[in-house]
Design an enzyme around this catalytic site. Sequence first.
Site, PDB file in Angstrom:
ATOM      1  N   SER A  51      33.050  44.324 -27.989  1.00 20.94           N
ATOM      2  CA  SER A  51      33.571  43.038 -27.003  1.00 20.94           C
ATOM      3  C   SER A  51      33.525  41.868 -27.558  1.00 20.94           C
ATOM      4  O   SER A  51      34.411  40.950 -27.716  1.00 20.94           O
ATOM      5  CB  SER A  51      32.618  43.156 -25.664  1.00 20.94           C
ATOM      6  OG  SER A  51      33.057  44.506 -25.152  1.00 20.94           O
TER       7      SER A  51
ATOM      8  N   TRP B  16      36.206  52.837 -35.077  1.00 19.55           N
ATOM      9  CA  TRP B  16      37.025  53.207 -33.821  1.00 19.55           C
ATOM     10  C   TRP B  16      38.630  52.922 -34.080  1.00 19.55           C
ATOM     11  O   TRP B  16      39.020  52.308 -33.034  1.00 19.55           O
ATOM     12  CB  TRP B  16      36.479  52.497 -32.600  1.00 19.55           C
ATOM     13  CG  TRP B  16      35.116  53.223 -32.075  1.00 19.55           C
ATOM     14  CD1 TRP B  16      33.977  52.502 -32.100  1.00 19.55           C
ATOM     15  CD2 TRP B  16      34.863  54.425 -31.847  1.00 19.55           C
ATOM     16  NE1 TRP B  16      32.902  53.528 -31.898  1.00 19.55           N
ATOM     17  CE2 TRP B  16      33.335  54.744 -31.510  1.00 19.55           C
ATOM     18  CE3 TRP B  16      35.699  55.657 -31.512  1.00 19.55           C
ATOM     19  CZ2 TRP B  16      32.900  55.826 -31.102  1.00 19.55           C
ATOM     20  CZ3 TRP B  16      35.075  56.899 -31.046  1.00 19.55           C
ATOM     21  CH2 TRP B  16      33.667  56.965 -30.837  1.00 19.55           C
TER      22      TRP B  16
ATOM     23  N   ILE C  42      39.320  67.423  -5.311  1.00 17.58           N
ATOM     24  CA  ILE C  42      40.191  68.098  -4.460  1.00 17.58           C
ATOM     25  C   ILE C  42      40.560  69.459  -4.945  1.00 17.58           C
ATOM     26  O   ILE C  42      40.636  70.548  -4.121  1.00 17.58           O
ATOM     27  CB  ILE C  42      41.441  67.155  -4.057  1.00 17.58           C
ATOM     28  CG1 ILE C  42      40.879  66.112  -3.249  1.00 17.58           C
ATOM     29  CG2 ILE C  42      42.495  68.109  -3.213  1.00 17.58           C
ATOM     30  CD1 ILE C  42      42.151  65.002  -2.965  1.00 17.58           C
TER      31      ILE C  42
ATOM     32  N   GLY D 112      38.493  71.478  -6.818  1.00 12.36           N
ATOM     33  CA  GLY D 112      37.369  72.298  -6.741  1.00 12.36           C
ATOM     34  C   GLY D 112      36.997  72.959  -7.999  1.00 12.36           C
ATOM     35  O   GLY D 112      37.266  72.315  -8.720  1.00 12.36           O
TER      36      GLY D 112
ATOM     37  N   GLU E 217      40.706  48.316 -25.769  1.00 18.84           N
ATOM     38  CA  GLU E 217      41.636  47.024 -25.670  1.00 18.84           C
ATOM     39  C   GLU E 217      41.049  46.101 -24.674  1.00 18.84           C
ATOM     40  O   GLU E 217      41.855  45.489 -23.878  1.00 18.84           O
ATOM     41  CB  GLU E 217      43.284  47.442 -25.502  1.00 18.84           C
ATOM     42  CG  GLU E 217      43.647  48.337 -26.401  1.00 18.84           C
ATOM     43  CD  GLU E 217      45.084  48.090 -26.770  1.00 18.84           C
ATOM     44  OE1 GLU E 217      45.677  47.187 -26.244  1.00 18.84           O
ATOM     45  OE2 GLU E 217      45.549  49.106 -27.179  1.00 18.84           O
ATOM     46  N   GLY E 218      39.738  46.212 -24.772  1.00 19.86           N
ATOM     47  CA  GLY E 218      38.875  45.343 -23.618  1.00 19.86           C
ATOM     48  C   GLY E 218      38.452  46.197 -22.676  1.00 19.86           C
ATOM     49  O   GLY E 218      39.059  46.656 -21.741  1.00 19.86           O
ATOM     50  N   THR E 219      36.943  46.192 -22.295  1.00 15.72           N
ATOM     51  CA  THR E 219      36.274  47.111 -21.366  1.00 15.72           C
ATOM     52  C   THR E 219      36.731  46.556 -19.917  1.00 15.72           C
ATOM     53  O   THR E 219      37.098  45.053 -20.084  1.00 15.72           O
ATOM     54  CB  THR E 219      34.964  47.030 -21.390  1.00 15.72           C
ATOM     55  OG1 THR E 219      34.394  45.805 -21.514  1.00 15.72           O
ATOM     56  CG2 THR E 219      34.484  47.674 -22.771  1.00 15.72           C
TER      57      THR E 219
ATOM     58  N   GLU F  86      34.690  45.220 -18.100  1.00 13.84           N
ATOM     59  CA  GLU F  86      33.856  43.971 -17.958  1.00 13.84           C
ATOM     60  C   GLU F  86      34.482  42.941 -18.675  1.00 13.84           C
ATOM     61  O   GLU F  86      34.361  41.980 -18.066  1.00 13.84           O
ATOM     62  CB  GLU F  86      32.305  44.412 -18.634  1.00 13.84           C
ATOM     63  CG  GLU F  86      31.595  45.414 -18.056  1.00 13.84           C
ATOM     64  CD  GLU F  86      31.781  46.830 -17.981  1.00 13.84           C
ATOM     65  OE1 GLU F  86      32.889  47.150 -18.700  1.00 13.84           O
ATOM     66  OE2 GLU F  86      31.234  47.535 -17.407  1.00 13.84           O
TER      67      GLU F  86
HETATM   68  N1  CAA Z   1      45.552  34.223 -26.340  1.00 15.68           N
HETATM   69  C1  CAA Z   1      45.477  33.315 -27.245  1.00 15.68           C
HETATM   70  N2  CAA Z   1      44.401  32.520 -27.686  1.00 15.68           N
HETATM   71  C2  CAA Z   1      43.399  33.084 -26.968  1.00 15.68           C
HETATM   72  C3  CAA Z   1      43.001  34.068 -26.267  1.00 15.68           C
HETATM   73  C4  CAA Z   1      44.469  34.711 -25.731  1.00 15.68           C
HETATM   74  N3  CAA Z   1      44.326  35.808 -24.831  1.00 15.68           N
HETATM   75  N4  CAA Z   1      41.993  34.173 -25.492  1.00 15.68           N
HETATM   76  C5  CAA Z   1      41.098  33.229 -26.444  1.00 15.68           C
HETATM   77  N5  CAA Z   1      42.055  32.552 -27.113  1.00 15.68           N
HETATM   78  C6  CAA Z   1      41.474  31.566 -28.121  1.00 15.68           C
HETATM   79  C7  CAA Z   1      40.870  30.539 -27.337  1.00 15.68           C
HETATM   80  O1  CAA Z   1      41.891  29.635 -26.877  1.00 15.68           O
HETATM   81  C8  CAA Z   1      39.931  29.825 -28.356  1.00 15.68           C
HETATM   82  O2  CAA Z   1      40.734  28.927 -29.249  1.00 15.68           O
HETATM   83  P1  CAA Z   1      40.209  27.438 -29.684  1.00 15.68           P
HETATM   84  O3  CAA Z   1      39.112  27.969 -30.957  1.00 15.68           O
HETATM   85  O4  CAA Z   1      41.284  26.723 -30.309  1.00 15.68           O
HETATM   86  O5  CAA Z   1      39.343  26.731 -28.762  1.00 15.68           O
HETATM   87  C9  CAA Z   1      39.591  31.064 -29.211  1.00 15.68           C
HETATM   88  O6  CAA Z   1      40.409  31.945 -28.869  1.00 15.68           O
HETATM   89  C10 CAA Z   1      38.075  31.321 -28.926  1.00 15.68           C
HETATM   90  O7  CAA Z   1      38.268  31.897 -27.385  1.00 15.68           O
HETATM   91  P2  CAA Z   1      36.889  32.142 -26.638  1.00 15.68           P
HETATM   92  O8  CAA Z   1      35.798  30.970 -26.716  1.00 15.68           O
HETATM   93  O9  CAA Z   1      37.236  32.293 -25.343  1.00 15.68           O
HETATM   94  O10 CAA Z   1      36.281  33.386 -27.216  1.00 15.68           O
HETATM   95  P3  CAA Z   1      35.002  34.219 -27.058  1.00 15.68           P
HETATM   96  O11 CAA Z   1      34.128  34.651 -28.131  1.00 15.68           O
HETATM   97  O12 CAA Z   1      34.504  33.788 -25.628  1.00 15.68           O
HETATM   98  O13 CAA Z   1      35.910  35.715 -26.570  1.00 15.68           O
HETATM   99  C11 CAA Z   1      36.891  37.339 -25.117  1.00 15.68           C
HETATM  100  C12 CAA Z   1      36.570  35.844 -25.658  1.00 15.68           C
HETATM  101  C13 CAA Z   1      37.739  37.540 -24.211  1.00 15.68           C
HETATM  102  C14 CAA Z   1      35.348  38.085 -24.883  1.00 15.68           C
HETATM  103  C15 CAA Z   1      37.326  38.214 -26.347  1.00 15.68           C
HETATM  104  O14 CAA Z   1      36.264  38.256 -27.520  1.00 15.68           O
HETATM  105  C16 CAA Z   1      37.781  39.590 -26.304  1.00 15.68           C
HETATM  106  O15 CAA Z   1      38.786  39.705 -25.583  1.00 15.68           O
HETATM  107  N6  CAA Z   1      36.850  40.745 -26.379  1.00 15.68           N
HETATM  108  C17 CAA Z   1      37.370  41.890 -26.292  1.00 15.68           C
HETATM  109  C18 CAA Z   1      37.845  42.404 -27.431  1.00 15.68           C
HETATM  110  C19 CAA Z   1      38.669  43.753 -27.312  1.00 15.68           C
HETATM  111  O16 CAA Z   1      39.560  43.842 -26.397  1.00 15.68           O
HETATM  112  N7  CAA Z   1      38.387  44.674 -28.124  1.00 15.68           N
HETATM  113  C20 CAA Z   1      39.306  45.859 -28.233  1.00 15.68           C
HETATM  114  C21 CAA Z   1      39.413  46.510 -29.680  1.00 15.68           C
HETATM  115  S1  CAA Z   1      41.011  47.006 -30.174  1.00 15.68           S
HETATM  116  C22 CAA Z   1      41.331  48.435 -29.479  1.00 15.68           C
HETATM  117  O17 CAA Z   1      40.670  49.019 -28.475  1.00 15.68           O
HETATM  118  C23 CAA Z   1      42.426  49.283 -30.176  1.00 15.68           C
HETATM  119  C24 CAA Z   1      42.634  50.726 -30.213  1.00 15.68           C
HETATM  120  O18 CAA Z   1      41.861  51.427 -30.891  1.00 15.68           O
HETATM  121  C25 CAA Z   1      43.498  51.206 -29.070  1.00 15.68           C
END
Ligand code: CAA
Length: 385
Positions: free
Chosen positions: A135, A160, A341, A343, A367-369, A371
């Site tokens: 995450s 993963w 349902i 059973g 693709e993002g939990t 949470e």
């Molecule tokens: N689109 C474009 N830019 C974005 C954005 C978005 N959706 N979200 C954030 N940003 C940018 C911000 O604007 C920021 O830019 P600046 O530096 O210019 O200010 C920068 O990115 C950093 O943003 P945050 O400070 O918000 O970043 P953060 O460290 O707080 O993290 C988070 C944000 C939403 C928690 C992110 O880390 C996240 O989405 N984590 C989950 C990761 C994930 O989904 N992993 C899945 C793995 S892939 C997978 O599952 C594939 C598979 O096998 C099927």
Amino acid sequence: MHDVDFGFTEEQLLIQDVARRIAQEKIAPSAEHFDKSGEFPLANIQLLGENGLMGIEVPAEYGGAGMDPVAYVLAMVEIAAADAAHSTIMSVNNSLFCNGILANGTEAQKQKYVRAIAEGAEIGAFALTEPQSGSDATAMRCRAVKQADGSFIVNGKKSWITSGPVAKYIVLFAMTDPSKASRGISAFLIDTAREGFHRGKTEPKLGIRASATCEIEFTDYVVQPDELLGDEGHGFKIAMGVLDAGRIGIASQAIGIGRAAYEATLAYVRERQAFGQPIGAFQMTQAKIADMKCKLDAALLLTLRAAWLKGQGKRFTTEAAVAKLTASEGAMWIAHQAVQIHGGMGYSKEMPLERYFRDAKITEIYEGTSEIQRLVIARHETGLR
Ligand code: CAA
């Protein structure tokens, strides 16, 4: 789910029809086999590719079907309703691989990498997660060090990786400047046939067992300057943008799994008798059926909204998170109730209900939990973090 009319275009209905036909004729009959064996369903994946389903939003000039995100949702739901594992492979190719290169790649990169995947000739993957960073994606340790000639040397592990065991090309995220945190991450295009790329063991998983997943490792892998995707330091934004689109795909997958569990349950409650009447006549069952229907319809409407916004070129980060959260938690709840349902029959490997239950769980994780979806939504709504 069939009584919603958004004025879908002929093209959108056509690809939905193609997906439904392949899903029913080829995928559904083999789903149990692939779930039990954990074998990668290569022939079915190639068939999906030949029919334009691996590059639905990819323009025809790069070998794709040239359709919009709504068409992608409609097709994904059909494939996922037949088998979630097939739809996982489809979503990584479409959303995580092709989308990111289309949005950020050079003309030459689109011709080389997008075409290969959109035409179904090769399989793609997306490497962001690491053993110590899921995450919290900016905590990655995989390093790409720039050389004097503009190339990069990559060292580190990614875990993963969906389709990692079979992928020809991978979109990789690595730290190019650790002092800049998220602004020090860059994206690269990796050829898995090249020296310095290694695959770990295929992960044994609870569900989506036919979608192959593994750890990958880079040891002094050389990335050429023309294999950098987008600008140096823009990798995190590329990853976030790609995941926004990916979440529409996972929401669609969850709807497909939920729909399959719901339809099996509807048929069962009409037939199964208890205490002298069909169990569907009992109010406790009826309440569950009504809640299933509400969750499915809500998920579909929210997912179409996110897809429509994407198609209009508008920002859809929050809407994609709302859709993914609603659809994945809805699918998990529906699959849970469907097993209950049914059973004993729900618990049996002779029926697909337990597979839907196992498959639904991943949609709340990758693709993002759930949470992380709540965090994205609440940060947007409150303006606080
Ligand atoms: N689109 C474009 N830019 C974005 C954005 C978005 N959706 N979200 C954030 N940003 C940018 C911000 O604007 C920021 O830019 P600046 O530096 O210019 O200010 C920068 O990115 C950093 O943003 P945050 O400070 O918000 O970043 P953060 O460290 O707080 O993290 C988070 C944000 C939403 C928690 C992110 O880390 C996240 O989405 N984590 C989950 C990761 C994930 O989904 N992993 C899945 C793995 S892939 C997978 O599952 C594939 C598979 O096998 C099927």
